[in-house]
Design a protein around this motif. Sequence first.
Motif, mmCIF file in Angstrom:
data_model
loop_
_atom_site.group_PDB
_atom_site.id
_atom_site.type_symbol
_atom_site.label_atom_id
_atom_site.label_comp_id
_atom_site.label_asym_id
_atom_site.label_seq_id
_atom_site.Cartn_x
_atom_site.Cartn_y
_atom_site.Cartn_z
ATOM 1 N N GLY A 239 -7.125 10.655 2.345
ATOM 2 C CA GLY A 239 -5.706 10.362 2.547
ATOM 3 C C GLY A 239 -5.418 10.031 3.998
ATOM 4 O O GLY A 239 -6.312 9.991 4.850
ATOM 5 N N ASP A 240 -4.153 9.823 4.268
ATOM 6 C CA ASP A 240 -3.725 9.469 5.613
ATOM 7 C C ASP A 240 -3.506 10.698 6.490
ATOM 8 O O ASP A 240 -3.265 10.571 7.675
ATOM 9 N N ARG A 241 -3.575 11.902 5.899
ATOM 10 C CA ARG A 241 -3.505 13.143 6.662
ATOM 11 C C ARG A 241 -4.862 13.833 6.595
ATOM 12 O O ARG A 241 -5.546 13.767 5.565
ATOM 13 N N GLY B 53 -8.212 3.621 1.914
ATOM 14 C CA GLY B 53 -8.802 4.697 2.695
ATOM 15 C C GLY B 53 -10.306 4.694 2.572
ATOM 16 O O GLY B 53 -10.892 3.881 1.864
ATOM 17 N N ALA C 275 0.912 5.321 0.635
ATOM 18 C CA ALA C 275 0.155 6.372 1.315
ATOM 19 C C ALA C 275 -0.211 7.469 0.321
ATOM 20 O O ALA C 275 0.607 7.849 -0.524
ATOM 21 N N THR D 282 0.836 -1.198 0.000
ATOM 22 C CA THR D 282 0.000 0.000 0.000
ATOM 23 C C THR D 282 0.870 1.247 0.000
ATOM 24 O O THR D 282 1.845 1.331 0.752
ATOM 25 N N SER E 106 -0.503 10.521 0.991
ATOM 26 C CA SER E 106 0.397 11.645 1.261
ATOM 27 C C SER E 106 1.719 11.496 0.507
ATOM 28 O O SER E 106 2.273 12.486 0.025
#
Length: 153
Positions: free
Chosen positions: A73-75, A56, A36, A34, A38
């Motif tokens: 996203g991760d952020r 996500g 990210a 995976t 970001s």
Amino acid sequence: MKRLLFLVVLMTIFTVSAHAKNQTYGKGVHVTETTAVSAILDNPDSYIGKTVKIEGMIIEVCAKRGCWVYVAGDRQGEKIQVKVTDGEIVFPMSASGQIAAVEGIVEELKISREEMIKYLQHMAEEKGQPFDPATVKDERMIRIVGLGAEIEG
């Protein structure tokens, strides 16, 4: 006897729902690692043209054709669009709020400011939201051309 039958039926229903399968779209997901969101957005030149897998929550689905989704996203506040070929994959509106794994090719859309205004105006109209062209900046649009997805079921 009726109670026993009722309990068996009830347990079967719970067992089936607990093991609900992921729904597969397109070619599915075969990339194991995976990436990210970001990482893609921070350094898009390293990913353009490469096949990646992202994971996500789907935060938005195209209401007209199901031809794109936005994946969080991760952020916080970050998202990336996954665009699929119209009709090859159709994401249901019920996918919104679901967790997905998506496989696709990272691409950069080379869009002029005028084209970006048209695109964002179209998106606002689809959602019934106001749009101010003055807010549009001349920026890169990085997205993923979706080849397949698995959405938790």
